[in-house]
Design a protein around this motif. Structure first.
Motif, PDB file in Angstrom:
ATOM      1  N   SER A 217       0.829  -1.208   0.000  1.00 28.37           N
ATOM      2  CA  SER A 217       0.000   0.000   0.000  1.00 28.37           C
ATOM      3  C   SER A 217       0.860   1.254   0.000  1.00 28.37           C
ATOM      4  O   SER A 217       0.531   2.251  -0.653  1.00 28.37           O
ATOM      5  N   LEU A 218       1.967   1.219   0.742  1.00 31.47           N
ATOM      6  CA  LEU A 218       2.886   2.363   0.742  1.00 31.47           C
ATOM      7  C   LEU A 218       3.412   2.605  -0.668  1.00 31.47           C
ATOM      8  O   LEU A 218       3.411   3.742  -1.160  1.00 31.47           O
ATOM      9  N   PHE A 219       3.845   1.547  -1.326  1.00 29.66           N
ATOM     10  CA  PHE A 219       4.410   1.679  -2.674  1.00 29.66           C
ATOM     11  C   PHE A 219       3.405   2.280  -3.643  1.00 29.66           C
ATOM     12  O   PHE A 219       3.711   3.236  -4.368  1.00 29.66           O
ATOM     13  N   TRP A 220       2.175   1.738  -3.648  1.00 33.42           N
ATOM     14  CA  TRP A 220       1.194   2.184  -4.634  1.00 33.42           C
ATOM     15  C   TRP A 220       0.519   3.503  -4.244  1.00 33.42           C
ATOM     16  O   TRP A 220      -0.136   4.126  -5.072  1.00 33.42           O
ATOM     17  N   THR A 221       0.707   3.940  -3.009  1.00 34.69           N
ATOM     18  CA  THR A 221       0.265   5.279  -2.621  1.00 34.69           C
ATOM     19  C   THR A 221       1.263   6.331  -3.072  1.00 34.69           C
ATOM     20  O   THR A 221       0.897   7.409  -3.550  1.00 34.69           O
ATOM     21  N   VAL A 222       2.540   5.987  -2.957  1.00 39.81           N
ATOM     22  CA  VAL A 222       3.610   6.960  -3.192  1.00 39.81           C
ATOM     23  C   VAL A 222       4.035   7.042  -4.654  1.00 39.81           C
ATOM     24  O   VAL A 222       4.315   8.132  -5.165  1.00 39.81           O
ATOM     25  N   VAL A 278      13.756  -6.621  -1.765  1.00 43.12           N
ATOM     26  CA  VAL A 278      14.615  -6.344  -2.924  1.00 43.12           C
ATOM     27  C   VAL A 278      13.958  -5.317  -3.844  1.00 43.12           C
ATOM     28  O   VAL A 278      14.641  -4.461  -4.431  1.00 43.12           O
ATOM     29  N   ALA A 279      12.644  -5.363  -3.961  1.00 44.85           N
ATOM     30  CA  ALA A 279      11.931  -4.420  -4.828  1.00 44.85           C
ATOM     31  C   ALA A 279      12.232  -2.978  -4.429  1.00 44.85           C
ATOM     32  O   ALA A 279      12.459  -2.115  -5.299  1.00 44.85           O
ATOM     33  N   PHE A 280      12.216  -2.703  -3.133  1.00 40.59           N
ATOM     34  CA  PHE A 280      12.524  -1.339  -2.689  1.00 40.59           C
ATOM     35  C   PHE A 280      14.008  -1.011  -2.865  1.00 40.59           C
ATOM     36  O   PHE A 280      14.360   0.130  -3.206  1.00 40.59           O
ATOM     37  N   LEU A 281      14.884  -1.975  -2.655  1.00 40.51           N
ATOM     38  CA  LEU A 281      16.322  -1.732  -2.772  1.00 40.51           C
ATOM     39  C   LEU A 281      16.728  -1.341  -4.188  1.00 40.51           C
ATOM     40  O   LEU A 281      17.535  -0.420  -4.377  1.00 40.51           O
ATOM     41  N   SER A 346      -0.561   2.854   3.800  1.00 41.38           N
ATOM     42  CA  SER A 346      -0.969   4.013   2.996  1.00 41.38           C
ATOM     43  C   SER A 346      -0.726   5.313   3.743  1.00 41.38           C
ATOM     44  O   SER A 346      -0.211   6.288   3.174  1.00 41.38           O
ATOM     45  N   ALA A 347      -1.099   5.327   5.019  1.00 42.17           N
ATOM     46  CA  ALA A 347      -0.908   6.529   5.828  1.00 42.17           C
ATOM     47  C   ALA A 347       0.576   6.841   5.997  1.00 42.17           C
ATOM     48  O   ALA A 347       1.004   8.003   5.884  1.00 42.17           O
ATOM     49  N   LEU A 348       1.384   5.815   6.257  1.00 45.69           N
ATOM     50  CA  LEU A 348       2.828   6.003   6.398  1.00 45.69           C
ATOM     51  C   LEU A 348       3.437   6.536   5.109  1.00 45.69           C
ATOM     52  O   LEU A 348       4.292   7.430   5.132  1.00 45.69           O
ATOM     53  N   GLY A 349       2.993   5.986   3.982  1.00 41.71           N
ATOM     54  CA  GLY A 349       3.550   6.401   2.702  1.00 41.71           C
ATOM     55  C   GLY A 349       3.281   7.861   2.402  1.00 41.71           C
ATOM     56  O   GLY A 349       4.184   8.593   1.975  1.00 41.71           O
ATOM     57  N   ALA A 350       2.052   8.303   2.615  1.00 38.58           N
ATOM     58  CA  ALA A 350       1.700   9.701   2.359  1.00 38.58           C
ATOM     59  C   ALA A 350       2.522  10.640   3.232  1.00 38.58           C
ATOM     60  O   ALA A 350       3.040  11.669   2.759  1.00 38.58           O
ATOM     61  N   TRP A 351       2.665  10.276   4.522  1.00 38.69           N
ATOM     62  CA  TRP A 351       3.451  11.111   5.440  1.00 38.69           C
ATOM     63  C   TRP A 351       4.918  11.118   5.051  1.00 38.69           C
ATOM     64  O   TRP A 351       5.574  12.173   5.001  1.00 38.69           O
ATOM     65  N   ALA A 352       5.477   9.932   4.756  1.00 33.15           N
ATOM     66  CA  ALA A 352       6.900   9.818   4.457  1.00 33.15           C
ATOM     67  C   ALA A 352       7.267  10.570   3.181  1.00 33.15           C
ATOM     68  O   ALA A 352       8.302  11.243   3.117  1.00 33.15           O
ATOM     69  N   SER A 359      13.133   8.843  -0.904  1.00 32.49           N
ATOM     70  CA  SER A 359      14.188   8.267  -0.066  1.00 32.49           C
ATOM     71  C   SER A 359      13.620   7.761   1.257  1.00 32.49           C
ATOM     72  O   SER A 359      13.860   6.607   1.652  1.00 32.49           O
ATOM     73  N   LEU A 360      12.850   8.586   1.946  1.00 38.17           N
ATOM     74  CA  LEU A 360      12.287   8.178   3.227  1.00 38.17           C
ATOM     75  C   LEU A 360      11.202   7.128   3.037  1.00 38.17           C
ATOM     76  O   LEU A 360      11.159   6.118   3.755  1.00 38.17           O
ATOM     77  N   ALA A 361      10.327   7.340   2.063  1.00 35.92           N
ATOM     78  CA  ALA A 361       9.225   6.392   1.849  1.00 35.92           C
ATOM     79  C   ALA A 361       9.754   5.002   1.509  1.00 35.92           C
ATOM     80  O   ALA A 361       9.264   3.989   2.039  1.00 35.92           O
ATOM     81  N   SER A 362      10.772   4.920   0.655  1.00 35.35           N
ATOM     82  CA  SER A 362      11.297   3.614   0.256  1.00 35.35           C
ATOM     83  C   SER A 362      12.044   2.931   1.392  1.00 35.35           C
ATOM     84  O   SER A 362      12.043   1.695   1.487  1.00 35.35           O
ATOM     85  N   MET A 363      12.682   3.698   2.256  1.00 37.60           N
ATOM     86  CA  MET A 363      13.365   3.098   3.399  1.00 37.60           C
ATOM     87  C   MET A 363      12.358   2.485   4.379  1.00 37.60           C
ATOM     88  O   MET A 363      12.591   1.416   4.943  1.00 37.60           O
ATOM     89  N   ILE A 364      11.255   3.172   4.572  1.00 35.38           N
ATOM     90  CA  ILE A 364      10.188   2.595   5.410  1.00 35.38           C
ATOM     91  C   ILE A 364       9.610   1.357   4.729  1.00 35.38           C
ATOM     92  O   ILE A 364       9.364   0.323   5.368  1.00 35.38           O
ATOM     93  N   GLY A 365       9.413   1.452   3.404  1.00 33.57           N
ATOM     94  CA  GLY A 365       8.926   0.297   2.652  1.00 33.57           C
ATOM     95  C   GLY A 365       9.859  -0.892   2.765  1.00 33.57           C
ATOM     96  O   GLY A 365       9.405  -2.039   2.898  1.00 33.57           O
ATOM     97  N   LEU A 366      11.160  -0.657   2.737  1.00 29.67           N
ATOM     98  CA  LEU A 366      12.146  -1.718   2.899  1.00 29.67           C
ATOM     99  C   LEU A 366      12.089  -2.325   4.304  1.00 29.67           C
ATOM    100  O   LEU A 366      12.197  -3.541   4.475  1.00 29.67           O
ATOM    101  N   ALA A 367      11.918  -1.468   5.302  1.00 29.11           N
ATOM    102  CA  ALA A 367      11.917  -1.939   6.695  1.00 29.11           C
ATOM    103  C   ALA A 367      10.771  -2.915   6.969  1.00 29.11           C
ATOM    104  O   ALA A 367      10.918  -3.829   7.792  1.00 29.11           O
TER     105      ALA A 367
END
Length: 383
Positions: A217-222, A278-281, A346-352, A359-367
Protein backbone atom coordinates in the motif's frame (compact mmCIF):
# COMPACT_ATOMS: atom_id res chain seq x y z
CA UNK A 1 -15.39 -24.16 -11.58
CA UNK A 2 -12.04 -22.72 -10.48
CA UNK A 3 -11.94 -20.35 -13.47
CA UNK A 4 -15.48 -19.18 -12.71
CA UNK A 5 -14.62 -18.53 -9.06
CA UNK A 6 -11.43 -16.69 -10.03
CA UNK A 7 -13.35 -14.45 -12.44
CA UNK A 8 -16.03 -13.82 -9.81
CA UNK A 9 -13.42 -12.78 -7.25
CA UNK A 10 -11.77 -10.38 -9.69
CA UNK A 11 -15.02 -8.76 -10.80
CA UNK A 12 -16.32 -8.32 -7.24
CA UNK A 13 -13.01 -7.10 -5.77
CA UNK A 14 -12.71 -4.48 -8.52
CA UNK A 15 -15.74 -2.70 -7.05
CA UNK A 16 -13.56 -1.64 -4.12
CA UNK A 17 -11.20 0.31 -6.37
CA UNK A 18 -13.25 1.85 -9.19
CA UNK A 19 -13.81 5.07 -7.24
CA UNK A 20 -10.13 5.68 -6.41
CA UNK A 21 -9.06 7.35 -9.68
CA UNK A 22 -12.50 9.01 -10.02
CA UNK A 23 -12.67 10.59 -6.56
CA UNK A 24 -12.04 14.12 -7.86
CA UNK A 25 -14.76 14.16 -10.55
CA UNK A 26 -17.22 12.39 -8.23
CA UNK A 27 -16.65 14.90 -5.43
CA UNK A 28 -17.23 17.80 -7.83
CA UNK A 29 -20.41 16.26 -9.23
CA UNK A 30 -22.04 15.48 -5.87
CA UNK A 31 -20.91 18.67 -4.13
CA UNK A 32 -18.49 17.04 -1.71
CA UNK A 33 -15.90 19.49 -0.29
CA UNK A 34 -12.34 18.96 -1.53
CA UNK A 35 -11.08 18.28 1.98
CA UNK A 36 -13.60 15.43 2.35
CA UNK A 37 -12.82 13.72 -0.98
CA UNK A 38 -10.88 11.00 0.83
CA UNK A 39 -14.14 9.76 2.37
CA UNK A 40 -15.14 8.30 -0.99
CA UNK A 41 -12.41 5.67 -0.70
CA UNK A 42 -12.18 5.52 3.09
CA UNK A 43 -15.83 4.58 3.63
CA UNK A 44 -15.57 1.75 1.11
CA UNK A 45 -12.54 0.45 2.99
CA UNK A 46 -14.33 0.78 6.32
CA UNK A 47 -17.30 -1.14 4.95
CA UNK A 48 -14.99 -3.88 3.71
CA UNK A 49 -13.22 -4.11 7.08
CA UNK A 50 -16.53 -4.38 8.94
CA UNK A 51 -17.68 -7.05 6.51
CA UNK A 52 -14.52 -9.09 7.02
CA UNK A 53 -15.14 -9.32 10.74
CA UNK A 54 -18.93 -9.48 10.89
CA UNK A 55 -20.11 -11.02 7.58
CA UNK A 56 -17.36 -13.31 6.26
CA UNK A 57 -17.58 -15.62 9.34
CA UNK A 58 -21.18 -16.41 8.29
CA UNK A 59 -19.64 -18.80 5.77
CA UNK A 60 -19.19 -21.21 8.71
CA UNK A 61 -22.88 -20.91 9.59
CA UNK A 62 -25.02 -20.15 6.51
CA UNK A 63 -25.40 -22.09 3.25
CA UNK A 64 -22.54 -20.70 1.18
CA UNK A 65 -24.09 -20.28 -2.26
CA UNK A 66 -27.06 -18.31 -0.89
CA UNK A 67 -24.75 -16.16 1.23
CA UNK A 68 -22.43 -15.30 -1.68
CA UNK A 69 -25.27 -14.43 -4.06
CA UNK A 70 -26.91 -12.35 -1.32
CA UNK A 71 -23.73 -10.32 -0.87
CA UNK A 72 -23.49 -9.76 -4.63
CA UNK A 73 -27.09 -8.51 -4.51
CA UNK A 74 -26.08 -5.96 -1.87
CA UNK A 75 -23.16 -4.78 -4.02
CA UNK A 76 -25.45 -4.44 -7.04
CA UNK A 77 -27.93 -2.22 -5.20
CA UNK A 78 -25.09 -0.14 -3.77
CA UNK A 79 -23.51 0.38 -7.21
CA UNK A 80 -26.82 1.56 -8.67
CA UNK A 81 -27.31 3.90 -5.70
CA UNK A 82 -23.82 5.33 -6.19
CA UNK A 83 -24.46 5.96 -9.87
CA UNK A 84 -27.77 7.71 -9.14
CA UNK A 85 -26.43 9.87 -6.29
CA UNK A 86 -26.38 13.63 -6.72
CA UNK A 87 -25.54 14.64 -3.15
CA UNK A 88 -22.80 13.50 -0.71
CA UNK A 89 -24.96 11.61 1.81
CA UNK A 90 -26.43 8.94 -0.50
CA UNK A 91 -23.15 8.45 -2.35
CA UNK A 92 -21.12 7.97 0.84
CA UNK A 93 -23.73 5.54 2.20
CA UNK A 94 -23.51 3.63 -1.08
CA UNK A 95 -19.70 3.58 -0.79
CA UNK A 96 -19.97 1.96 2.64
CA UNK A 97 -22.41 -0.64 1.27
CA UNK A 98 -20.13 -1.41 -1.68
CA UNK A 99 -17.39 -2.28 0.79
CA UNK A 100 -19.73 -4.43 2.89
CA UNK A 101 -21.04 -6.43 -0.05
CA UNK A 102 -17.66 -6.87 -1.68
CA UNK A 103 -16.57 -9.23 1.12
CA UNK A 104 -18.29 -11.86 -1.04
CA UNK A 105 -14.80 -12.46 -2.47
CA UNK A 106 -13.59 -13.61 0.95
CA UNK A 107 -16.52 -16.03 1.11
CA UNK A 108 -15.71 -17.49 -2.30
CA UNK A 109 -12.04 -18.25 -1.50
CA UNK A 110 -12.68 -20.52 1.53
CA UNK A 111 -15.63 -22.04 -0.36
CA UNK A 112 -13.22 -22.99 -3.15
CA UNK A 113 -10.81 -24.41 -0.56
CA UNK A 114 -13.61 -26.53 0.92
CA UNK A 115 -14.48 -27.95 -2.50
CA UNK A 116 -10.87 -28.81 -3.37
CA UNK A 117 -9.17 -32.13 -2.46
CA UNK A 118 -6.28 -31.79 0.00
CA UNK A 119 -3.65 -32.61 -2.61
CA UNK A 120 -4.52 -29.65 -4.86
CA UNK A 121 -6.00 -27.19 -2.35
CA UNK A 122 -3.08 -24.78 -2.68
CA UNK A 123 -3.33 -24.81 -6.46
CA UNK A 124 -7.06 -24.08 -6.36
CA UNK A 125 -6.64 -21.25 -3.83
CA UNK A 126 -3.78 -19.82 -5.90
CA UNK A 127 -5.79 -19.87 -9.11
CA UNK A 128 -8.80 -18.21 -7.45
CA UNK A 129 -6.56 -15.60 -5.85
CA UNK A 130 -4.97 -14.80 -9.22
CA UNK A 131 -8.40 -13.66 -10.37
CA UNK A 132 -8.83 -11.53 -7.28
CA UNK A 133 -5.42 -9.87 -7.72
CA UNK A 134 -6.10 -9.17 -11.41
CA UNK A 135 -9.39 -7.54 -10.47
CA UNK A 136 -7.71 -5.30 -7.93
CA UNK A 137 -4.92 -4.27 -10.29
CA UNK A 138 -7.11 -3.71 -13.36
CA UNK A 139 -9.89 -1.77 -11.61
CA UNK A 140 -8.18 1.63 -11.56
CA UNK A 141 -7.11 1.80 -15.24
CA UNK A 142 -10.49 0.38 -16.38
CA UNK A 143 -12.38 2.97 -14.33
CA UNK A 144 -10.22 5.76 -15.74
CA UNK A 145 -10.86 4.67 -19.33
CA UNK A 146 -14.63 4.23 -18.87
CA UNK A 147 -14.96 7.61 -17.15
CA UNK A 148 -12.93 9.27 -19.89
CA UNK A 149 -15.07 7.77 -22.67
CA UNK A 150 -18.43 8.18 -20.95
CA UNK A 151 -18.79 9.37 -17.33
CA UNK A 152 -18.06 8.17 -13.83
CA UNK A 153 -21.74 7.18 -13.48
CA UNK A 154 -21.30 4.69 -16.33
CA UNK A 155 -18.64 2.76 -14.42
CA UNK A 156 -21.03 2.05 -11.54
CA UNK A 157 -23.95 1.13 -13.82
CA UNK A 158 -21.78 -1.13 -15.96
CA UNK A 159 -20.46 -2.95 -12.90
CA UNK A 160 -24.01 -3.38 -11.57
CA UNK A 161 -25.02 -5.11 -14.82
CA UNK A 162 -21.97 -7.38 -14.53
CA UNK A 163 -22.90 -8.22 -10.92
CA UNK A 164 -26.45 -9.26 -11.92
CA UNK A 165 -25.06 -11.60 -14.59
CA UNK A 166 -22.48 -12.95 -12.15
CA UNK A 167 -25.06 -13.63 -9.44
CA UNK A 168 -27.20 -15.57 -11.93
CA UNK A 169 -24.20 -17.61 -13.07
CA UNK A 170 -23.06 -18.48 -9.54
CA UNK A 171 -26.60 -19.39 -8.46
CA UNK A 172 -26.90 -21.90 -11.28
CA UNK A 173 -23.33 -23.27 -11.26
CA UNK A 174 -22.13 -23.31 -7.64
CA UNK A 175 -22.98 -26.39 -5.58
CA UNK A 176 -24.81 -26.04 -2.29
CA UNK A 177 -22.62 -26.16 0.82
CA UNK A 178 -24.37 -26.17 4.19
CA UNK A 179 -21.91 -25.83 7.13
CA UNK A 180 -22.24 -28.27 10.02
CA UNK A 181 -21.74 -25.63 12.75
CA UNK A 182 -24.75 -25.16 15.04
CA UNK A 183 -23.63 -21.93 16.69
CA UNK A 184 -25.66 -18.78 17.08
CA UNK A 185 -24.35 -15.67 15.33
CA UNK A 186 -23.08 -14.19 18.61
CA UNK A 187 -21.32 -17.43 19.48
CA UNK A 188 -19.77 -17.47 16.02
CA UNK A 189 -18.39 -13.94 16.34
CA UNK A 190 -17.29 -14.59 19.93
CA UNK A 191 -15.28 -17.63 18.84
CA UNK A 192 -13.06 -15.49 16.61
CA UNK A 193 -11.19 -13.97 19.52
CA UNK A 194 -10.40 -17.45 20.83
CA UNK A 195 -9.21 -18.56 17.40
CA UNK A 196 -6.81 -15.63 17.15
CA UNK A 197 -5.49 -16.28 20.68
CA UNK A 198 -5.00 -20.03 20.25
CA UNK A 199 -3.82 -20.48 16.65
CA UNK A 200 -0.12 -19.58 16.23
CA UNK A 201 -0.22 -20.35 12.50
CA UNK A 202 -2.94 -17.75 12.06
CA UNK A 203 -1.01 -15.25 14.19
CA UNK A 204 2.18 -15.65 12.19
CA UNK A 205 0.61 -15.71 8.76
CA UNK A 206 -1.51 -12.64 9.51
CA UNK A 207 1.57 -10.81 10.83
CA UNK A 208 3.65 -11.60 7.73
CA UNK A 209 0.88 -10.44 5.45
CA UNK A 210 0.19 -7.27 7.44
CA UNK A 211 3.82 -6.23 6.91
CA UNK A 212 3.64 -7.23 3.24
CA UNK A 213 0.43 -5.39 2.51
CA UNK A 214 1.65 -2.31 4.39
CA UNK A 215 4.65 -2.25 2.02
CA UNK A 216 2.35 -2.83 -0.98
CA UNK A 217 0.00 0.00 0.00
CA UNK A 218 2.89 2.36 0.74
CA UNK A 219 4.41 1.68 -2.67
CA UNK A 220 1.19 2.18 -4.63
CA UNK A 221 0.26 5.28 -2.62
CA UNK A 222 3.61 6.96 -3.19
CA UNK A 223 4.68 5.95 -6.71
CA UNK A 224 1.97 7.95 -8.56
CA UNK A 225 3.11 11.05 -6.66
CA UNK A 226 6.76 10.23 -7.30
CA UNK A 227 6.28 9.57 -11.02
CA UNK A 228 4.24 12.73 -11.61
CA UNK A 229 6.80 14.86 -9.77
CA UNK A 230 9.79 16.74 -11.20
CA UNK A 231 12.10 13.68 -11.26
CA UNK A 232 10.09 11.75 -13.87
CA UNK A 233 7.28 14.09 -14.96
CA UNK A 234 4.95 11.34 -16.21
CA UNK A 235 1.42 12.11 -17.34
CA UNK A 236 -1.62 10.33 -15.95
CA UNK A 237 -1.51 8.04 -18.98
CA UNK A 238 2.08 7.10 -18.24
CA UNK A 239 1.25 6.41 -14.62
CA UNK A 240 -1.66 4.20 -15.71
CA UNK A 241 0.72 2.17 -17.91
CA UNK A 242 3.11 1.86 -14.97
CA UNK A 243 0.25 0.53 -12.82
CA UNK A 244 -0.63 -2.02 -15.49
CA UNK A 245 2.91 -3.39 -15.34
CA UNK A 246 2.27 -4.48 -11.77
CA UNK A 247 -0.45 -6.84 -13.01
CA UNK A 248 2.33 -9.21 -14.09
CA UNK A 249 2.92 -9.95 -10.40
CA UNK A 250 -0.39 -11.83 -10.28
CA UNK A 251 1.33 -14.85 -11.87
CA UNK A 252 2.63 -15.58 -8.36
CA UNK A 253 -0.77 -16.91 -7.25
CA UNK A 254 -0.82 -20.23 -9.12
CA UNK A 255 2.94 -20.69 -8.58
CA UNK A 256 2.54 -20.19 -4.82
CA UNK A 257 -0.38 -22.60 -4.70
CA UNK A 258 1.59 -25.36 -6.40
CA UNK A 259 4.61 -24.84 -4.13
CA UNK A 260 2.37 -25.07 -1.07
CA UNK A 261 0.85 -28.33 -2.32
CA UNK A 262 4.38 -29.74 -2.57
CA UNK A 263 5.15 -28.88 1.05
CA UNK A 264 7.33 -25.86 0.17
CA UNK A 265 5.41 -23.26 2.18
CA UNK A 266 8.47 -22.06 4.14
CA UNK A 267 10.81 -21.42 1.18
CA UNK A 268 7.97 -19.85 -0.81
CA UNK A 269 7.21 -17.55 2.12
CA UNK A 270 10.86 -16.58 2.53
CA UNK A 271 11.13 -15.84 -1.19
CA UNK A 272 7.98 -13.72 -1.11
CA UNK A 273 9.17 -11.65 1.84
CA UNK A 274 12.65 -11.19 0.37
CA UNK A 275 11.20 -10.18 -3.02
CA UNK A 276 9.41 -7.19 -1.48
CA UNK A 277 12.58 -6.06 0.29
CA UNK A 278 14.62 -6.34 -2.92
CA UNK A 279 11.93 -4.42 -4.83
CA UNK A 280 12.52 -1.34 -2.69
CA UNK A 281 16.32 -1.73 -2.77
CA UNK A 282 16.66 -1.80 -6.56
CA UNK A 283 14.91 1.56 -6.93
CA UNK A 284 18.10 3.19 -5.62
CA UNK A 285 20.53 1.69 -8.14
CA UNK A 286 20.18 4.28 -10.92
CA UNK A 287 20.17 8.07 -10.94
CA UNK A 288 16.76 9.48 -10.06
CA UNK A 289 14.74 10.48 -13.11
CA UNK A 290 16.81 8.44 -15.61
CA UNK A 291 15.37 5.91 -18.03
CA UNK A 292 17.13 3.13 -16.10
CA UNK A 293 15.59 4.36 -12.85
CA UNK A 294 12.12 4.22 -14.43
CA UNK A 295 12.78 0.71 -15.77
CA UNK A 296 13.97 -0.45 -12.35
CA UNK A 297 10.96 1.12 -10.65
CA UNK A 298 8.68 -0.74 -13.09
CA UNK A 299 10.48 -4.02 -12.37
CA UNK A 300 10.20 -3.25 -8.65
CA UNK A 301 6.41 -2.92 -9.04
CA UNK A 302 6.23 -6.36 -10.67
CA UNK A 303 8.54 -7.93 -8.08
CA UNK A 304 6.69 -6.36 -5.17
CA UNK A 305 3.29 -7.52 -6.42
CA UNK A 306 4.77 -10.98 -7.02
CA UNK A 307 6.15 -11.21 -3.47
CA UNK A 308 2.98 -9.96 -1.78
CA UNK A 309 0.83 -12.38 -3.78
CA UNK A 310 3.19 -15.28 -3.02
CA UNK A 311 2.91 -14.85 0.75
CA UNK A 312 -0.83 -14.19 0.55
CA UNK A 313 -1.56 -17.51 -1.15
CA UNK A 314 0.82 -19.55 1.02
CA UNK A 315 -0.68 -17.87 4.08
CA UNK A 316 -4.22 -18.76 3.10
CA UNK A 317 -3.20 -22.32 2.23
CA UNK A 318 -1.67 -22.64 5.71
CA UNK A 319 -4.60 -21.31 7.70
CA UNK A 320 -7.13 -23.38 5.74
CA UNK A 321 -5.37 -26.49 7.04
CA UNK A 322 -6.46 -25.59 10.59
CA UNK A 323 -9.97 -26.93 10.05
CA UNK A 324 -12.67 -27.07 7.35
CA UNK A 325 -15.36 -25.89 9.79
CA UNK A 326 -13.27 -22.82 10.73
CA UNK A 327 -12.18 -21.55 7.31
CA UNK A 328 -14.54 -18.60 6.95
CA UNK A 329 -13.72 -17.28 10.41
CA UNK A 330 -10.00 -17.85 9.91
CA UNK A 331 -10.14 -16.08 6.55
CA UNK A 332 -12.08 -13.14 8.01
CA UNK A 333 -9.49 -12.66 10.76
CA UNK A 334 -6.53 -13.11 8.40
CA UNK A 335 -7.87 -10.63 5.86
CA UNK A 336 -8.94 -8.07 8.48
CA UNK A 337 -5.45 -8.03 10.01
CA UNK A 338 -3.61 -7.71 6.72
CA UNK A 339 -6.13 -5.12 5.51
CA UNK A 340 -5.30 -3.09 8.64
CA UNK A 341 -1.64 -3.33 7.71
CA UNK A 342 -2.46 -1.92 4.29
CA UNK A 343 -4.30 1.05 5.78
CA UNK A 344 -1.30 1.81 8.02
CA UNK A 345 1.04 1.51 5.04
CA UNK A 346 -0.97 4.01 3.00
CA UNK A 347 -0.91 6.53 5.83
CA UNK A 348 2.83 6.00 6.40
CA UNK A 349 3.55 6.40 2.70
CA UNK A 350 1.70 9.70 2.36
CA UNK A 351 3.45 11.11 5.44
CA UNK A 352 6.90 9.82 4.46
CA UNK A 353 6.73 11.16 0.91
CA UNK A 354 5.62 14.58 2.14
CA UNK A 355 8.42 14.59 4.74
CA UNK A 356 11.35 13.01 2.92
CA UNK A 357 10.29 12.20 -0.66
CA UNK A 358 11.05 8.77 -2.17
CA UNK A 359 14.19 8.27 -0.07
CA UNK A 360 12.29 8.18 3.23
CA UNK A 361 9.22 6.39 1.85
CA UNK A 362 11.30 3.61 0.26
CA UNK A 363 13.37 3.10 3.40
CA UNK A 364 10.19 2.60 5.41
CA UNK A 365 8.93 0.30 2.65
CA UNK A 366 12.15 -1.72 2.90
CA UNK A 367 11.92 -1.94 6.69
CA UNK A 368 8.46 -3.58 6.58
CA UNK A 369 9.40 -6.85 4.81
CA UNK A 370 12.70 -6.92 6.71
CA UNK A 371 10.73 -6.90 9.98
CA UNK A 372 8.52 -9.68 8.58
CA UNK A 373 11.65 -11.69 7.72
CA UNK A 374 12.90 -11.20 11.29
CA UNK A 375 9.64 -12.61 12.64
CA UNK A 376 9.77 -15.42 10.06
CA UNK A 377 13.27 -16.36 11.23
CA UNK A 378 11.83 -17.29 14.64
CA UNK A 379 9.40 -19.80 13.10
CA UNK A 380 10.26 -23.30 14.26
CA UNK A 381 7.78 -25.37 12.33
CA UNK A 382 5.80 -25.44 9.12
CA UNK A 383 3.15 -22.69 8.93
Amino acid sequence: MTLMMAAACGLIAANLYYAQPLAGPIATAIGLPVEATGLIVTLTQIGYGIGLLLLVPLGDLVENRRLIVGMIGLVTLALIAAGLSTTPGPFLAASLAIGLGSVAVQMIVPFAANLAPDAVRGRVVGNVMSGLMLGIMMARPVASVIAHLFSWHTMFYLSAVVMVALAALLWTRLPRRAPVAKLSYLQLIGSMGRLLATQPVLQRRAAYQAFQFAAFSLFWTVTPLYLSGPAFGLSQGGIALFALAGVAGAIASPIAGRLADRGLVRPATAFGLASVAVAFLITHIAAEGSSLALALLTFAAILLDFGVTMTLVTGQRSIYELGADLRSRLNGLFMAIFFTGGAIGSALGAWAFASGAWSLASMIGLALPVLALAVFATEKRKG
